[in-house]
Scaffold this active site. Sequence first.
Site, PDB file in Angstrom:
ATOM      1  N   LYS A   1      62.312  27.774  45.068  1.00 54.78           N
ATOM      2  CA  LYS A   1      62.416  29.088  45.699  1.00 54.78           C
ATOM      3  C   LYS A   1      63.231  28.979  46.998  1.00 54.78           C
ATOM      4  O   LYS A   1      63.495  27.875  47.482  1.00 54.78           O
ATOM      5  CB  LYS A   1      61.006  29.625  45.974  1.00 54.78           C
ATOM      6  CG  LYS A   1      60.143  29.796  44.696  1.00 54.78           C
ATOM      7  CD  LYS A   1      58.767  30.360  45.056  1.00 54.78           C
ATOM      8  CE  LYS A   1      57.775  30.227  43.917  1.00 54.78           C
ATOM      9  NZ  LYS A   1      56.434  30.726  44.293  1.00 54.78           N
TER      10      LYS A   1
ATOM     11  N   TYR B   1      58.749  38.140  37.745  1.00 59.09           N
ATOM     12  CA  TYR B   1      57.317  38.190  38.091  1.00 59.09           C
ATOM     13  C   TYR B   1      56.591  39.391  37.471  1.00 59.09           C
ATOM     14  O   TYR B   1      55.558  39.801  37.994  1.00 59.09           O
ATOM     15  CB  TYR B   1      57.148  38.209  39.616  1.00 59.09           C
ATOM     16  CG  TYR B   1      57.264  36.840  40.265  1.00 59.09           C
ATOM     17  CD1 TYR B   1      56.464  35.768  39.841  1.00 59.09           C
ATOM     18  CD2 TYR B   1      58.134  36.606  41.323  1.00 59.09           C
ATOM     19  CE1 TYR B   1      56.547  34.519  40.448  1.00 59.09           C
ATOM     20  CE2 TYR B   1      58.226  35.359  41.936  1.00 59.09           C
ATOM     21  CZ  TYR B   1      57.421  34.320  41.489  1.00 59.09           C
ATOM     22  OH  TYR B   1      57.496  33.079  42.098  1.00 59.09           O
TER      23      TYR B   1
ATOM     24  N   ASN C   1      55.328  28.477  48.878  1.00 58.89           N
ATOM     25  CA  ASN C   1      54.934  27.272  48.127  1.00 58.89           C
ATOM     26  C   ASN C   1      56.092  26.621  47.374  1.00 58.89           C
ATOM     27  O   ASN C   1      55.888  25.855  46.443  1.00 58.89           O
ATOM     28  CB  ASN C   1      53.721  27.548  47.234  1.00 58.89           C
ATOM     29  CG  ASN C   1      53.987  28.581  46.161  1.00 58.89           C
ATOM     30  OD1 ASN C   1      55.090  29.096  46.053  1.00 58.89           O
ATOM     31  ND2 ASN C   1      52.987  28.871  45.349  1.00 58.89           N
TER      32      ASN C   1
ATOM     33  N   HIS D   1      58.472  27.103  41.606  1.00 59.20           N
ATOM     34  CA  HIS D   1      57.850  27.810  40.484  1.00 59.20           C
ATOM     35  C   HIS D   1      57.974  26.972  39.221  1.00 59.20           C
ATOM     36  O   HIS D   1      58.989  26.314  39.013  1.00 59.20           O
ATOM     37  CB  HIS D   1      58.543  29.155  40.240  1.00 59.20           C
ATOM     38  CG  HIS D   1      58.214  29.755  38.914  1.00 59.20           C
ATOM     39  ND1 HIS D   1      57.063  30.470  38.689  1.00 59.20           N
ATOM     40  CD2 HIS D   1      58.856  29.683  37.709  1.00 59.20           C
ATOM     41  CE1 HIS D   1      57.022  30.841  37.417  1.00 59.20           C
ATOM     42  NE2 HIS D   1      58.100  30.379  36.798  1.00 59.20           N
TER      43      HIS D   1
ATOM     44  N   GLU E   1      61.119  32.823  30.355  1.00 61.05           N
ATOM     45  CA  GLU E   1      61.793  32.570  31.636  1.00 61.05           C
ATOM     46  C   GLU E   1      63.131  31.861  31.441  1.00 61.05           C
ATOM     47  O   GLU E   1      64.113  32.179  32.135  1.00 61.05           O
ATOM     48  CB  GLU E   1      60.857  31.782  32.566  1.00 61.05           C
ATOM     49  CG  GLU E   1      59.677  32.640  33.033  1.00 61.05           C
ATOM     50  CD  GLU E   1      58.595  31.886  33.779  1.00 61.05           C
ATOM     51  OE1 GLU E   1      57.627  32.549  34.211  1.00 61.05           O
ATOM     52  OE2 GLU E   1      58.678  30.651  33.938  1.00 61.05           O
TER      53      GLU E   1
HETATM   54  P1  RTP Z   1      54.361  30.086  40.101  1.00 58.68           P
HETATM   55  O1  RTP Z   1      54.279  31.099  38.970  1.00 58.68           O
HETATM   56  O2  RTP Z   1      55.286  30.488  41.206  1.00 58.68           O
HETATM   57  O3  RTP Z   1      54.525  28.671  39.645  1.00 58.68           O
HETATM   58  O4  RTP Z   1      52.970  30.128  40.778  1.00 58.68           O
HETATM   59  P2  RTP Z   1      51.590  30.076  40.073  1.00 58.68           P
HETATM   60  O5  RTP Z   1      51.699  30.305  38.598  1.00 58.68           O
HETATM   61  O6  RTP Z   1      50.995  28.801  40.545  1.00 58.68           O
HETATM   62  O7  RTP Z   1      50.887  31.319  40.749  1.00 58.68           O
HETATM   63  P3  RTP Z   1      50.842  32.859  40.345  1.00 58.68           P
HETATM   64  O8  RTP Z   1      49.436  33.268  40.431  1.00 58.68           O
HETATM   65  O9  RTP Z   1      51.603  33.124  39.083  1.00 58.68           O
HETATM   66  O10 RTP Z   1      51.603  33.502  41.555  1.00 58.68           O
HETATM   67  C1  RTP Z   1      52.989  33.482  41.606  1.00 58.68           C
HETATM   68  C2  RTP Z   1      53.431  33.286  43.021  1.00 58.68           C
HETATM   69  O11 RTP Z   1      52.985  34.382  43.817  1.00 58.68           O
HETATM   70  C3  RTP Z   1      52.756  33.930  45.140  1.00 58.68           C
HETATM   71  N1  RTP Z   1      51.404  34.275  45.533  1.00 58.68           N
HETATM   72  N2  RTP Z   1      51.115  34.812  46.678  1.00 58.68           N
HETATM   73  N3  RTP Z   1      49.789  35.996  48.849  1.00 58.68           N
HETATM   74  C4  RTP Z   1      49.085  35.543  47.830  1.00 58.68           C
HETATM   75  O12 RTP Z   1      47.888  35.586  47.806  1.00 58.68           O
HETATM   76  C5  RTP Z   1      49.804  34.977  46.703  1.00 58.68           C
HETATM   77  N4  RTP Z   1      49.280  34.555  45.567  1.00 58.68           N
HETATM   78  C6  RTP Z   1      50.307  34.109  44.819  1.00 58.68           C
HETATM   79  C7  RTP Z   1      52.962  32.441  45.169  1.00 58.68           C
HETATM   80  O13 RTP Z   1      54.281  32.189  45.626  1.00 58.68           O
HETATM   81  C8  RTP Z   1      52.850  32.050  43.702  1.00 58.68           C
HETATM   82  O14 RTP Z   1      53.577  30.881  43.428  1.00 58.68           O
END
Ligand code: RTP
Length: 155
Positions: A16, A56, A119, A122, A133
Amino acid sequence: QEAHAAEMERTFIAIKPDGVQRGLIAEIVSRFERKGFKLVAIKLVVPSKDFAQKHYHDLKERPFFDGLCDFLSSGPVLAMVWEGEGVIKYGRKLIGATDPQKSEPGTIRGDLAVVVGRNIIHGSDGPETAKDEINLWFKPEELVSYTSNAEKWVY
Ligand code: RTP
């Protein structure tokens, strides 16, 4: 045991804008390379907000959706496709838990990030999302098919 590229699993991984701006490209790419996974596509792009929303789309009901899409489209993203046995699940393991406060040391987020909104990386969370994707970010001709020298020693 011979492994044929056509049968190999693929996943979509993106560094990112925070990871790119912090100069972490080489560090992150190197972790996937050293593991034994094979890079089959890579490009640096600044996604539009509309594109970020497509990426997303599963999260559109979440309160952080808008900010997340603004952030993803705020600068260069390094989009990649990595290939290898179990690369979807193990790629997530290399990445670590979504919230860097909870990711283990030794993982990319555990070692290199501090907060969930920054973070740095992705990774697709399953075979269906990986396929979607990869198709969203890459044209078929951008996926490079080749035999890497390392393959016959990794498998
Ligand atoms: P990614 O898809 O980016 O690998 O992340 P992930 O599956 O581990 O997490 P996901 O729940 O799909 O969330 C996607 C991205 O959203 C951001 N996020 N922000 N502010 C918050 O509480 C929050 N929660 C999630 C993070 O950048 C996460 O990677």
